[in-house]
Scaffold this active site. Structure first.
Site, PDB file in Angstrom:
ATOM      1  N   ARG A 137      39.356  40.289  43.691  1.00 26.47           N
ATOM      2  CA  ARG A 137      40.638  40.209  44.392  1.00 26.47           C
ATOM      3  C   ARG A 137      41.662  41.134  43.743  1.00 26.47           C
ATOM      4  O   ARG A 137      42.498  41.734  44.442  1.00 26.47           O
ATOM      5  CB  ARG A 137      41.123  38.765  44.448  1.00 26.47           C
ATOM      6  CG  ARG A 137      40.228  37.890  45.340  1.00 26.47           C
ATOM      7  CD  ARG A 137      40.592  36.445  45.293  1.00 26.47           C
ATOM      8  NE  ARG A 137      41.933  36.205  45.753  1.00 26.47           N
ATOM      9  CZ  ARG A 137      42.557  35.036  45.549  1.00 26.47           C
ATOM     10  NH1 ARG A 137      41.943  34.064  44.876  1.00 26.47           N
ATOM     11  NH2 ARG A 137      43.791  34.847  45.989  1.00 26.47           N
TER      12      ARG A 137
ATOM     13  N   CYS B 162      44.521  33.078  20.051  1.00 24.60           N
ATOM     14  CA  CYS B 162      43.695  31.918  19.650  1.00 24.60           C
ATOM     15  C   CYS B 162      42.221  32.114  19.988  1.00 24.60           C
ATOM     16  O   CYS B 162      41.436  31.189  19.788  1.00 24.60           O
ATOM     17  CB  CYS B 162      44.232  30.662  20.335  1.00 24.60           C
ATOM     18  SG  CYS B 162      43.805  30.593  22.081  1.00 24.60           S
TER      19      CYS B 162
ATOM     20  N   CYS C 248      48.092  27.115  24.044  1.00 20.76           N
ATOM     21  CA  CYS C 248      48.445  28.495  23.666  1.00 20.76           C
ATOM     22  C   CYS C 248      49.321  29.121  24.749  1.00 20.76           C
ATOM     23  O   CYS C 248      49.026  28.993  25.935  1.00 20.76           O
ATOM     24  CB  CYS C 248      47.165  29.326  23.477  1.00 20.76           C
ATOM     25  SG  CYS C 248      47.495  31.073  23.129  1.00 20.76           S
TER      26      CYS C 248
ATOM     27  N   CYS D 136      46.307  32.560  28.598  1.00 15.26           N
ATOM     28  CA  CYS D 136      45.226  31.983  27.785  1.00 15.26           C
ATOM     29  C   CYS D 136      44.780  30.676  28.435  1.00 15.26           C
ATOM     30  O   CYS D 136      45.610  29.910  28.932  1.00 15.26           O
ATOM     31  CB  CYS D 136      45.727  31.702  26.370  1.00 15.26           C
ATOM     32  SG  CYS D 136      44.448  30.953  25.347  1.00 15.26           S
TER      33      CYS D 136
ATOM     34  N   HIS E 110      52.517  30.539  43.322  1.00 15.46           N
ATOM     35  CA  HIS E 110      51.162  30.310  42.791  1.00 15.46           C
ATOM     36  C   HIS E 110      50.756  31.349  41.752  1.00 15.46           C
ATOM     37  O   HIS E 110      49.569  31.535  41.475  1.00 15.46           O
ATOM     38  CB  HIS E 110      50.158  30.255  43.951  1.00 15.46           C
ATOM     39  CG  HIS E 110      50.447  29.135  44.900  1.00 15.46           C
ATOM     40  ND1 HIS E 110      49.946  29.097  46.189  1.00 15.46           N
ATOM     41  CD2 HIS E 110      51.204  28.025  44.755  1.00 15.46           C
ATOM     42  CE1 HIS E 110      50.399  27.994  46.790  1.00 15.46           C
ATOM     43  NE2 HIS E 110      51.147  27.335  45.955  1.00 15.46           N
TER      44      HIS E 110
ATOM     45  N   TYR F 270      38.038  36.744  40.789  1.00 14.19           N
ATOM     46  CA  TYR F 270      39.411  37.232  40.626  1.00 14.19           C
ATOM     47  C   TYR F 270      39.450  38.732  40.339  1.00 14.19           C
ATOM     48  O   TYR F 270      40.364  39.441  40.783  1.00 14.19           O
ATOM     49  CB  TYR F 270      40.146  36.410  39.567  1.00 14.19           C
ATOM     50  CG  TYR F 270      40.579  35.077  40.138  1.00 14.19           C
ATOM     51  CD1 TYR F 270      39.858  33.908  39.896  1.00 14.19           C
ATOM     52  CD2 TYR F 270      41.680  35.007  40.986  1.00 14.19           C
ATOM     53  CE1 TYR F 270      40.235  32.707  40.476  1.00 14.19           C
ATOM     54  CE2 TYR F 270      42.061  33.810  41.571  1.00 14.19           C
ATOM     55  CZ  TYR F 270      41.334  32.661  41.310  1.00 14.19           C
ATOM     56  OH  TYR F 270      41.693  31.480  41.917  1.00 14.19           O
TER      57      TYR F 270
ATOM     58  N   CYS G  50      41.681  35.620  24.363  1.00 15.54           N
ATOM     59  CA  CYS G  50      43.089  35.598  23.941  1.00 15.54           C
ATOM     60  C   CYS G  50      43.221  36.209  22.548  1.00 15.54           C
ATOM     61  O   CYS G  50      42.499  35.796  21.634  1.00 15.54           O
ATOM     62  CB  CYS G  50      43.607  34.160  23.926  1.00 15.54           C
ATOM     63  SG  CYS G  50      45.230  33.994  23.162  1.00 15.54           S
TER      64      CYS G  50
END
Ligand SMILES: CC(C)NC(=O)[C@H](Cc1c[nH]c2ccccc12)NC(=O)[C@H](CCCC/N=C(/NCCC(=O)O)S[C@H]1O[C@H](COP(=O)(O)OP(=O)(O)OC[C@H]2O[C@@H](n3cnc4c(N)ncnc43)[C@H](O)[C@@H]2O)[C@@H](O)[C@H]1O)NC(=O)OCc1ccccc1
Length: 292
Positions: A80, A193, A144, A139, A131, A77, A190
């Site tokens: 991308r 959390c 969360c 998170c 999407h 990712y 995150c």
């Protein structure tokens, strides 16, 4: 047309006939896919773009892959994100944004997570990112709700730097070049959390955002849809692939396919009905012409 080939509607690829239909149309829906961003230089999911290193892109876009190897999925990712940041919206994106500004009864659904629609200043209420987005971070813990939208930082962290600099990309994309395993501790976490952050996209097997799906259904149920533009998509992923037929059942809808393979794709040609159109070519070239 050979024996088994369906008789095609007379003017199924006539731009003049389409302009006549467009002029008498009010409610228009678009369903967009990776083919729309191809002219900007982004890979699609079919063909070469279907694989990232030795992995099928659709295999990496799953919760299971992230559980098994969050470092690998984050590299995919991060790559991308880097690619999407290194390109610009094309004339196809701009033609759709212009139609939205001109016609409040135009709604654009996109499967693309590259934010090129958003960067072409497509009015947000008339754009449904089915999407999600590469540039929203959320998170990974289901309980969360932390999220960070419009986060364009690249690299996101030192561990993901190999995916964000052109110098290291050739090695990154070369399946014969082993990847250094990434310690999950070095990935973004995150702030609330301390679970792993994940890209704010919908993975296969995950539900789309309920509120957005309801909004789209309410829009479709609000009256006849005159035109559905099906742009640069292979129409295999659901629920996105089901909207054109959903509109057709409501009565008099012209389904208009804009796709490189529109004049060869059996599925497209066999599903053409009297009031439908199919335009073969690059969406970035065809849309400005069709929507002017
Ligand atoms: C493979 C498919 C059969 N599987 C699915 O559809 C699954 C399962 C499923 C649900 N309902 C079903 C019904 C039947 C069968 C299966 C299912 N759907 C799901 O899992 C969905 C979630 C689907 C979303 C997955 N995420 C993506 N993307 C984000 C991540 C990421 O991007 O990494 S999908 C991703 O792949 C798809 C790729 O398709 P395209 O965009 O069309 O691209 P493609 O490369 O395939 O085609 C490009 C086209 O462009 C053309 N082209 C190329 N260049 C150009 C050019 N220059 N101009 C014009 N055209 C061009 C080419 O000819 C080609 O036709 C896009 O949707 C894209 O977003 N979730 C869910 O159903 O949840 C339920 C649920 C409910 C409750 C509780 C739990 C679960």
């Amino acid at each position: 047309a050979s024996k088994n080939q369906k008789q095609l509607p007379k003017e199924y690829n006539s731009i003049t006939a389409f302009h006549k239909k467009l002029a008498e149309s009010k409610r228009i829906l678009a369903v967009c896919g990776a083919g729309l961003s191809a002219a900007s230089g982004l890979a699609t999911f079919r063909g070469a773009g279907g694989h990232w290193r030795e992995h099928k892109a659709t295999d990496l876009a799953t919760p299971g892959a992230f559980r098994r190897d969050p470092g690998l999925v984050w590299l995919f990712y991060a790559y991308r994100r880097h690619m999407a940041l290194s390109v610009k919206p094309n004339a196809g994106h701009h033609a759709l944004a212009a139609l939205a500004k001109k016609n409040p009864d135009f709604l654009c659904l996109t499967q693309n997570v590259d934010n090129l629609h958003q960067r072409s200043l497509h009015p947000p209420p008339q754009l449904k990112p089915l999407h999600g987005s590469l540039f929203t971070l959320t998170c990974s813990s289901p309980s969360c709700t932390w999220s960070s939208p419009n986060n364009y930082a690249s690299p996101l962290c030192p561990a993901l730097a190999p995916a964000a600099s052109s110098s290291s990309l050739s090695q990154l994309l070369d399946p014969s070049h082993p990847l250094d395993p990434i310690d999950p501790k070095s990935l973004p976490h995150c702030p609330d959390c301390h679970s792993l952050q994940r890209p704010g996209v919908v993975w296969f097997g995950e539900p789309l955002e309920e509120g957005m799906l309801d909004e789209i259904d309410r829009w479709i149920d609000a009256g006849p849809v005159d035109i559905v533009l099906v742009i640069g998509t292979s129409s295999v992923v659901y629920p996105a692939a089901g909207y054109a037929e959903a509109c057709r059942t409501k009565g008099h809808t012209s389904v208009v396919t804009v796709n490189l393979d529109a004049d060869q794709n059996r599925q497209t040609l066999n599903s053409l009905q009297e009031e439908d159109f199919a335009f073969a070519g690059d969406a970035a070239e065809l849309l400005p012409e069709l929507l002017k």
